[in-house]
Motif scaffolding. Structure first.
Motif, PDB file in Angstrom:
ATOM      1  N   THR A   1     -32.369 -98.838  30.755  1.00  0.00           N
ATOM      2  CA  THR A   1     -32.919-100.189  30.778  1.00  0.00           C
ATOM      3  C   THR A   1     -32.308-101.079  31.872  1.00  0.00           C
ATOM      4  OG1 THR A   1     -33.229-102.152  29.447  1.00  0.00           O
ATOM      5  CG2 THR A   1     -31.438-100.764  28.812  1.00  0.00           C
TER       6      THR A   1
ATOM      7  N   PHE B   1     -38.056-104.618  21.592  1.00  0.00           N
ATOM      8  CA  PHE B   1     -36.849-105.344  21.197  1.00  0.00           C
ATOM      9  C   PHE B   1     -36.910-105.717  19.717  1.00  0.00           C
ATOM     10  CE2 PHE B   1     -36.857-107.260  25.734  1.00  0.00           C
ATOM     11  CZ  PHE B   1     -36.229-106.130  26.243  1.00  0.00           C
ATOM     12  N   GLU B   2     -35.735-105.881  19.133  1.00  0.00           N
ATOM     13  CA  GLU B   2     -35.660-106.345  17.743  1.00  0.00           C
ATOM     14  C   GLU B   2     -36.480-107.627  17.602  1.00  0.00           C
ATOM     15  OE1 GLU B   2     -31.813-107.061  15.995  1.00  0.00           O
ATOM     16  OE2 GLU B   2     -30.980-105.275  16.944  1.00  0.00           O
TER      17      GLU B   2
ATOM     18  N   THR C   1     -34.645 -99.800  20.260  1.00  0.00           N
ATOM     19  CA  THR C   1     -34.985-101.211  20.456  1.00  0.00           C
ATOM     20  C   THR C   1     -34.821-101.669  21.901  1.00  0.00           C
ATOM     21  OG1 THR C   1     -32.775-101.858  19.774  1.00  0.00           O
ATOM     22  CG2 THR C   1     -34.458-101.841  18.066  1.00  0.00           C
ATOM     23  N   ASN C   2     -34.872-100.723  22.825  1.00  0.00           N
ATOM     24  CA  ASN C   2     -35.128-101.120  24.210  1.00  0.00           C
ATOM     25  C   ASN C   2     -36.011-100.040  24.815  1.00  0.00           C
ATOM     26  OD1 ASN C   2     -33.625 -99.230  25.979  1.00  0.00           O
ATOM     27  ND2 ASN C   2     -31.811-100.106  25.003  1.00  0.00           N
TER      28      ASN C   2
ATOM     29  N   GLU D   1     -38.653-103.288  32.868  1.00  0.00           N
ATOM     30  CA  GLU D   1     -37.962-102.703  31.702  1.00  0.00           C
ATOM     31  C   GLU D   1     -36.822-101.787  32.102  1.00  0.00           C
ATOM     32  OE1 GLU D   1     -38.823-104.449  29.438  1.00  0.00           O
ATOM     33  OE2 GLU D   1     -40.895-104.946  29.923  1.00  0.00           O
TER      34      GLU D   1
ATOM     35  N   SER E   1     -24.862-100.282  21.050  1.00  0.00           N
ATOM     36  CA  SER E   1     -26.267-100.671  20.928  1.00  0.00           C
ATOM     37  C   SER E   1     -27.113 -99.531  20.365  1.00  0.00           C
ATOM     38  CB  SER E   1     -26.825-101.196  22.246  1.00  0.00           C
ATOM     39  OG  SER E   1     -26.799-100.225  23.231  1.00  0.00           O
TER      40      SER E   1
ATOM     41  N   ARG F   1     -42.403-103.953  25.202  1.00  0.00           N
ATOM     42  CA  ARG F   1     -41.050-104.221  24.692  1.00  0.00           C
ATOM     43  C   ARG F   1     -40.953-103.920  23.215  1.00  0.00           C
ATOM     44  NH1 ARG F   1     -40.108-109.366  28.565  1.00  0.00           N
ATOM     45  NH2 ARG F   1     -39.320-108.093  30.265  1.00  0.00           N
TER      46      ARG F   1
END
Ligand code: SF4
Lengths: 198, 464
Positions: B193, B429-430, B292-293, B225, B315, B427
Motif C-alpha cells: 500500500t 479500509f475499516e 483492510t487495505n 492505493e 496492522s 478501498r
C-alpha cells in the motif's frame, strides 16, 4: 497559518502501520462546510464504540499519554486526499506527527496547515515507541530551524528532512497562496505560450 | 535527451522554477465536488481573491448524493447543505456545474473522461485522491488537498517538486475471467500500500496496450492505493478512438492538431525511470482482498498468507481481527450478504455490461442485497438504452441513480456493521462502507458471480 519554531512535548504513541485518512476522520464527518471542529471526531471509530462510549484501550482515551506530538506507524495518512485529516489532528491539539513514512498528499496537507511531519528511520521509530510506552512523560524536542528531533533522555538527536521552501513557510507562518498570487505576471506570460491550447 | 512521458508533460507546464527545487506548475483543468471545495471557496473569499480562471473548472455533486429519488430534495440535512453550498458557490463564481438532475452529473472521475474534458497531455487536479484515473489518457492527474484547491482557484498553479518516475510493465495476455481490476489488485498486492509513494507510475506493456479505455481507467484509478501520486498510460489509437466526438473533445482542424501533438506523448526509448517492475499477464488470476487495505489481496483460489512483511505485523493482526478472518484461511465458501457494483473504479458502461452479461437469466441468491450504481447519468441512460436495467432487475439486482454511494457511505447507502460486502470499489479500509462494515474488493465479474452464488467461489469454474 501559525508559525512553528521549536516544540517541546510528551508524545502519544499509536504504533499501527498504514493508518488511512478514513480512520483519522471517517467520511461521515466530512459534511461540514467550514474547517472547525474536526478534532472531536479524530480517530472516531477507534476512540468510541457505536453507542458513543469511549473505548478505554485506545491510546487517546488513555490518561497516561498526553502531548502535542503524535507518534505513528509507517505510511501514515494513506488513502483519501481529505485535508480534514490534517485539520482534525491539528484541531485535537497536535503540532507534530512522527513516523517512518508519510503518504504524499497527507504530508502536503499537514505542511499547509502548520502541522509538522517528522520522518525518522524505522529503527528510531521503534525505539521511540518503546521509550514513550514505558515512560509516557518522556520529553521530545522538535527544532524546525535546526531540523532535529532531540530525545534528551537518550542524549541523542536525529536530523530530519524538510523542503527548504516549506521550512521557511512554517517558520514564518506563510502559505503558498500568497506566493502563487505574487507570480501572476509569470503565469499570464506562460498562458500565452502554452504548447497546446486546452 | 530521452525523456519519460511524465517529464514531457511536466516540462510543458512549468511556469518557472524557483530556487530550492520547486516549480510553479500550471494546471489545465480543475475538477471540484461538494466535499473538498466549500472551505476553499471560503478561503478565497476571506482573502478577497478572485477566482483566476473559472472556465478551467468543472464541478459536479457526487460524494453525498442519494442514489434513489434524486429528483427530490436530499433528506440528510448536512448532505443537503453541502450540495447546495456547491450550487451557491458555482453560481456566485460562475463555475460550470453538473449538479443533481443534470444530464452530465456523475462521479467526477467518470464524467471528465466521458465528456472529453480529460485529454492527453493535460495537467488535471481535483480535491480527490482518485484523480489518478484521468492519467489513463496520458495526462498528469493527481489528487490535492483543500489548501491546494484554493491555490489553483487563486492562481491556476501549484508549487510542486518534480515527482520520481516508476514504470510498471505488464506483458502478455490476461486469462479468461481476469480483468483490469484483477491486474491492478495483483500489482498492489505485490508492491504494497505504500510501495509507490512519491512516484508517478507509467503502465506499459502489451497487456496494458490491449486494455480498453475503461480498463485503463480502472488501473490508473487504483494507483493511489499503492501510494502513487498518479498513474499514466501513453495515449494511442485506443485513446483517440475513445475521445473522438465526445462533447468537449476538439473538432475539425483542432482535432488533427491535437492528435499530432498527443502522438508525441510517450516515454522515449532510452528514458530512465527511478524504479521499474515487470509482471506477466498470464500469471494473474481473479483477485479478492481479505484485509483492510487494498494491498491485502490474493488470488481467489489461494489462502490468506500466514507470514507478513517486516514492520506490518501490528496492522496485519488488527486487520484480520476486524475482518473476522484467520491467517492461512481460504475465503472460498464464505457467505456474503452485500454486493456493491459501482464507484469511480468500476461503474462505467463496460463494467455494467460485464455484470449484465453474466447475470442474464440468473437470479441473485435470496440472502444477498445487490446494488448497481452507475458512475454517471450518461452511463445510466446508456444502460437503459441497452436494456441492461431490465436484465439486472430480472436477476434481482437494483440499478440506482449515479453517485459515489457505498464506496464511502457518505449518503444512506451503508453496509451494516459486521456484514461482508464484495465491492467493485477501491478501498477496503475499516468502516469505509459504514461503521463496522467488512469490504472485500473484487472485479465486476467476481462481484456478479458472488451475488448469484451468495458466497465466495473460485469463478474460473463458473465461466463457460
Ligand atoms: S467513487 Fe469512491 S473513490 Fe471514487 S470519487 Fe467517489 S468516493 Fe472517491
Amino acid at each position: 497559518m501559525e508559525k512553528f519554531e521549536v516544540l517541546q512535548s510528551t508524545a502519544v504513541p499509536l504504533p499501527t502501520e498504514n493508518i488511512d485518512t478514513d480512520q483519522i476522520i471517517p467520511a461521515r464527518f466530512l459534511k461540514a462546510t467550514s474547517r472547525e471542529g474536526f478534532g472531536e471526531n479524530l480517530f472516531r471509530d477507534w476512540r468510541y464504540d457505536s453507542n458513543g462510549n469511549r473505548k478505554e484501550d485506545f491510546v487517546l482515551n488513555d490518561t497516561r499519554y498526553k502531548g502535542q506530538i503524535l507518534l505513528v506507524g509507517k505510511n501514515f495518512g494513506c488513502g483519501s486526499s481529505r485535508e480534514h485529516a490534517a485539520w482534525a489532528i491539528y484541531d485535537a491539539g497536535f503540532r507534530v506527527v512522527i513516523s517512518s513514512s508519510f503518504a504524499d498528499i497527507f504530508r502536503g496537507n499537514a505542511l499547509n496547515n502548520g502541522l509538522l511531519p517528522v520522518e525518522v528511520s524505522a529503527e528510531v521509530l521503534e525505539r521511540l515507541f518503546a521509550q514513550v510506552e514505558q515512560e509516557p512523560q518522556t520529553q521530545l524536542i522538535v527544532d524546525l530551524q535546526g531540523q532535529v528531533l532531540r530525545v534528551p533522555v537518550w542524549e541523542e538527536a536525529f536530523a530530519f528532512d524538510i523542503d527548504a521552501y516549506k521550512k521557511e513557510c512554517l517558520l514564518h507562518g506563510y502559505d503558498d497562496i500568497d506566493f502563487l498570487v505574487s507570480q501572476k505576471e509569470a503565469i499570464e506570460a506562460y498562458e500565452k505560450t502554452r504548447p497546446w491550447e486546452y | 535527451m530521452a525523456r519519460t512521458l511524465v517529464d514531457k508533460i511536466w516540462d510543458a507546464h512549468v511556469v518557472r522554477s524557483i530556487p530550492g527545487g520547486l516549480d510553479v506548475f500550471y494546471i489545465d483543468k480543475h475538477l471540484i465536488h461538494e466535499v473538498t471545495s466549500p472551505q476553499a471557496f471560503e478561503e478565497l473569499e476571506a482573502r478577497g481573491l478572485p477566482l483566476y480562471r473559472r472556465e478551467q473548472i468543472v464541478a459536479t455533486a457526487d460524494h453525498n448524493v442519494p442514489t434513489r429519488n434524486q429528483h427530490l430534495p436530499i433528506q440528510d440535512p448536512l448532505s443537503r447543505s453541502q450540495v447546495s453550498k456547491l450550487t451557491e458557490n458555482c453560481q456566485k463564481f460562475g463555475v460550470e456545474l453538473f449538479g443533481l438532475g443534470h444530464q452530465h452529473q456523475g462521479i467526477v472521475h467518470v464524467i471528465g473522461p466521458e465528456l472529453g474534458i480529460t485529454q492527453p497531455g493535460m495537467t488535471i487536479v481535483c480535491g480527490d485522491s482518485h484523480t489518478s484515473t484521468h492519467g489513463a489518457f496520458g495526462a498528469i492527474a493527481f489528487g490535492i488537498g483543500t489548501s491546494q484547491v484554493t491555490q489553483v482557484m487563486a492562481s491556476q498553479c501549484l508549487l510542486l517538486s518534480r515527482p520520481k518516475k516508476m514504470r510498471i510493465t505488464i506483458d502478455g495476455q490476461l486469462q479468461r475471467g481476469v480483468s483490469a481490476k484483477d491486474l491492478v489488485l495483483h500489482v498492489i498486492s505485490v508492491l504494497g500500500t505504500g510501495g509507490a509513494t512519491g512516484y508517478f507510475v507509467e503502465y506499459a506493456g502489451s497487456a496494458i496496450r490491449s486494455l480498453s479505455m475503461e480498463g485503463r481507467m480502472t488501473v490508473c484509478n487504483m494507483s493511489i492505493e499503492m501510494g502513487a501520486r498518479g498513474g499514466m498510460i501513453a495515449p494511442d489509437a485506443t485513446t483517440f478512438t475513445y475521445m473522438k466526438g465526445r462533447p468537449y473533445a476538439p473538432e475539425g482542424a483542432k482535432w488533427e492538431q491535437a492528435v499530432a501533438y498527443w502522438g508525441t506523448l510517450f516515454s522515449d526509448e532510452d528514458a530512465v525511470f527511478d524504479a521499474e517492475y515487470k509482471f506477466e499477464a498470464e500469471a494473474i488470476a481473479p483477485m479478492i482482498t481479505y484485509g483492510t487495505n487494498p494491498g491485502m489481496g490474493m488470488a481467489l483460489h489461494t489462502a490468506i498468507p500466514t507470514n507478513v512483511a517486516a514492520g506490518e505485523a501490528a496492522s496485519f493482526e488488527k486487520s484480520l481481527k476486524y475482518m473476522g478472518f484467520a491467517p492461512g484461511e481460504s475465503l472460498l465458501g464464505k457467505e456474503i450478504s452485500y454486493v456493491f457494483i459501482g464507484s469511480c473504479t468500476n461503474s462505467r458502461i463496460e463494467d455494467l455490461r460485464v455484470v449484465a452479461e453474466y447475470v442474464k437469466g440468473k437470479q441473485k441468491a435470496p440472502h444477498v442485497e445487490a446494488i448497481v450504481v452507475p458512475g454517471s447519468k450518461q452511463v445510466e441512460t446508456q444502460a437503459k438504452a441497452e436494456g441492461l436495467d431490465k436484465i439486472l432487475a430480472d436477476a434481482g439486482f437494483e440499478l440506482r441513480e449515479p453517485g459515489c454511494s457505498a464506496c464511502l457511505a457518505m449518503n444512506e447507502d451503508k453496509i451494516p456493521a459486521g456484514a461482508y460486502c464484495v465491492s467493485t470499489s477501491n478501498r477496503n479500509f475499516e468502516g469505509r462502507q459504514g461503521p463496522g462494515a467488512r469490504t472485500l474488493l473484487a472485479s465486476p465479474l467476481v462481484a456478479a458471480i458472488t451475488a448469484v452464488e451468495g458466497k465466495i467461489v473460485d469463478i474460473t469454474q463458473y465461466l463457460n
